[in-house]
Design an enzyme around this catalytic site. Structure first.
Site, PDB file in Angstrom:
ATOM      1  CG  ASP A  54     -14.513  22.091   2.955  1.00 19.19           C
ATOM      2  OD1 ASP A  54     -14.948  22.120   4.121  1.00 19.19           O
ATOM      3  OD2 ASP A  54     -14.029  21.062   2.436  1.00 19.19           O
TER       4      ASP A  54
ATOM      5  CG  ASP B 293     -18.636  26.869   8.533  1.00 15.84           C
ATOM      6  OD1 ASP B 293     -19.082  25.712   8.618  1.00 15.84           O
ATOM      7  OD2 ASP B 293     -17.619  27.168   7.890  1.00 15.84           O
TER       8      ASP B 293
ATOM      9  CG  HIS C 135     -18.887  24.888   5.193  1.00 16.67           C
ATOM     10  ND1 HIS C 135     -17.704  25.268   5.785  1.00 16.67           N
ATOM     11  CD2 HIS C 135     -18.553  24.013   4.211  1.00 16.67           C
ATOM     12  CE1 HIS C 135     -16.692  24.642   5.179  1.00 16.67           C
ATOM     13  NE2 HIS C 135     -17.182  23.876   4.229  1.00 16.67           N
TER      14      HIS C 135
END
Length: 306
Positions: A117, A248, A276
């Site tokens: 991320d 994701d 994710h």
């Protein structure tokens, strides 16, 4: 071992689930950055995104600390680090500066960066500025380029920056309660005990300022992201491990394909059943892949580096 580091570690942190000593670094701006530093050997630095913290990497740290030095900080405004009311402290470039200051403080070299991320841009900002100190890249559902022209990202950034998005994030803890469960491949892996560690790390509206600010910077930090991407030659040639969850909702095959075009020396592991948060969702597959990658691309585990 004093895992609680006096009174700075709250009672809601489970010593069974998170069996690490809590350490703290005083930043130049007066914040207290929490981090864990476990084991000896080549350093692996785990860099989290929004809305997680070093707890996300607990399985990997526990399994790898017998061979490697595992370092995992909590960005300011996340996890067990201090909070700030200053908006400038929540810009991802500010997170990157504090992250770099911690690595300087620890004098880490020969680093493997494990990035998820927002951890991608934050970690790669360090890599482009200090390529001589970074040995490998582990890229797990992240990005590092401007996305303002991509409706997928621009719409999400706009919505989360709107008054309704900000209200939901700050007052309903939306990122933890709604986004995280939607972003994983199997919601059942986010047990009540696990979710409690993410909810308690974002306990009240005032504590969610960084959590609420970062979505706007997906587009708003485009110039900074472009500056990193323009310098990608500094890190693109390093051995890279691509770990990609195909369920994701944020990062798609489109982003994976861009990494594949950019990195000439990569090993790819796709996770069709995951989303994710791969370190949370599939540690039993992520850790062996990371261990094999470390052994294949580096020196045998030995003395403490840095």
């Amino acid at each position: 071992m004093n895992r609680r580091a006096s009174t700075l570690r709250p009672d809601w942190v489970s010593d069974d689930m998170y069996p690490f000593e809590s350490r703290f670094f005083a930043t130049a701006s007066g914040h207290r950055m929490h981090f864990v530093d476990e084991g000896e050997g080549e350093p692996i630095v785990f860099v989290h995104g929004n809305p997680t913290w070093s707890f996300e990497f607990r399985h990997a740290i526990r399994e790898l600390r017998s061979e490697f030095r595992c370092v995992a900080p909590d960005h300011i405004g996340f996890g067990l680090s201090s909070r700030s009311s200053r908006r400038e402290d929540h810009h991802p470039e500010s997170h990157a500066r504090r992250f770099a200051a911690l690595l300087d403080h620890l004098d880490l070299r020969g680093i493997t960066l494990f990035m998820n991320d927002w951890g991608g841009p934050i970690g790669l900002d360090f890599a482009r500025r200090h390529p001589e100190r970074v040995r490998r890249l582990v890229i797990a559902n992240t990005w590092c380029w401007p996305v303002g022209g991509d409706f997928h990202f621009a719409a999400f950034s706009f919505l989360m920056s709107s008054w309704i998005g900000q209200y939901l994030i700050r007052h309903r803890n939306m990122f933890v309660n709604s986004v995280m469960p939607r972003a994983v491949g199997d919601r059942s892996i986010l047990t009540p005990e696990i979710m409690a560690h993410y909810r308690n790390a974002q306990p009240a509206p005032a504590a969610r300022a960084a959590n609420a600010a970062l979505p706007g910077y997906i587009v708003g930090a485009g110039d900074w992201l472009r500056s990193i991407w323009d310098d990608r030659a500094a890190f693109a040639g390093k051995p890279a491990l691509l770990l990609w969850g195909l369920k994701d909702i944020a990062f798609r095959r489109k982003e994976l394909d861009r990494w594949k075009r950019t990195l000439p020396d990569f090993e790819l592991h796709e996770f069709e059943d995951c989303g994710h948060f791969l370190a949370e969702e599939a540690p039993g597959r992520v850790v062996p892949a990371l261990r094999d990658f470390m052994r294949r691309t580096g020196h045998p585990p030995g003395g403490r580096e840095g």
